[in-house]
Each structure stands twice: as C-alpha cells, then as structure tokens.
Write a protein that holds these residues in place. Sequence first.
Motif, short mmCIF file in Angstrom:
data_model
loop_
_atom_site.label_atom_id
_atom_site.label_comp_id
_atom_site.label_asym_id
_atom_site.label_seq_id
_atom_site.Cartn_x
_atom_site.Cartn_y
_atom_site.Cartn_z
N TRP A 1 7.28 -3.88 6.90
CA TRP A 1 7.29 -5.25 7.39
C TRP A 1 6.67 -5.37 8.78
O TRP A 1 5.97 -6.33 9.08
CB TRP A 1 8.74 -5.78 7.38
N ARG B 1 9.13 -9.99 1.78
CA ARG B 1 9.22 -9.66 0.37
C ARG B 1 9.69 -8.22 0.21
O ARG B 1 9.47 -7.39 1.07
CB ARG B 1 7.85 -9.81 -0.31
N LYS B 2 10.30 -8.00 -0.94
CA LYS B 2 10.87 -6.68 -1.22
C LYS B 2 9.83 -5.57 -1.08
O LYS B 2 10.10 -4.49 -0.56
CB LYS B 2 11.44 -6.71 -2.64
N LYS B 3 8.63 -5.86 -1.52
CA LYS B 3 7.59 -4.82 -1.50
C LYS B 3 7.17 -4.44 -0.09
O LYS B 3 6.51 -3.43 0.12
CB LYS B 3 6.38 -5.27 -2.31
N TRP B 4 7.57 -5.28 0.89
CA TRP B 4 7.20 -5.00 2.28
C TRP B 4 8.35 -4.39 3.06
O TRP B 4 8.25 -4.21 4.26
CB TRP B 4 6.76 -6.28 2.98
N GLU B 5 9.44 -4.08 2.40
CA GLU B 5 10.64 -3.69 3.13
C GLU B 5 10.42 -2.47 4.03
O GLU B 5 11.03 -2.33 5.06
CB GLU B 5 11.80 -3.46 2.18
N ARG B 6 9.51 -1.59 3.66
CA ARG B 6 9.26 -0.39 4.47
C ARG B 6 8.14 -0.61 5.48
O ARG B 6 7.91 0.22 6.34
CB ARG B 6 8.86 0.78 3.57
N ASP C 1 -2.82 -10.13 -0.71
CA ASP C 1 -3.90 -9.16 -0.73
C ASP C 1 -5.24 -9.83 -0.45
O ASP C 1 -6.12 -9.25 0.16
CB ASP C 1 -3.97 -8.49 -2.11
#
Length: 54
Positions: free
Chosen positions: A32, A25-30, A40
């Motif tokens: 992963w 997911r985009k929110k995990w891009e940094r 959560d």
Amino acid sequence: MPRMRRKSDLPTKTCAACGLPFTWRKKWERDWDNVRYCSDRCRSGKGGAKKDQA
Ligand SMILES: [Zn+2]
C-alpha cells in the motif's frame, strides 16, 4: 480493545495519473505504501482523461 475497522473506514489515496481518489484493496495490502495509481492502466501511463489510440 482496538476499534473495528469498517469497510467505509479503509484508507484512500489519490491516483497520480488520473487524480481520482481510490480505496485500499486487498491485493495492495503488502504494498500500500508504494501504490500510487488506481489501476493498471493508470500505472502504465495509458490512463487518464485522454484515450490513447495507438
Ligand atoms: Zn487512476
């Protein structure tokens, strides 16, 4: 020329809590590499097959 990355070609992992596969997911891009849980709820240890009634 690099290949285009399609939506269906995103990396996946298996959740360490519920055991279900989940997709990048985009929110995990940094982060992963460190992601182990699909949500959560799983990360907090309250997820899974059994519902914890507190
Ligand atoms: Zn999970």
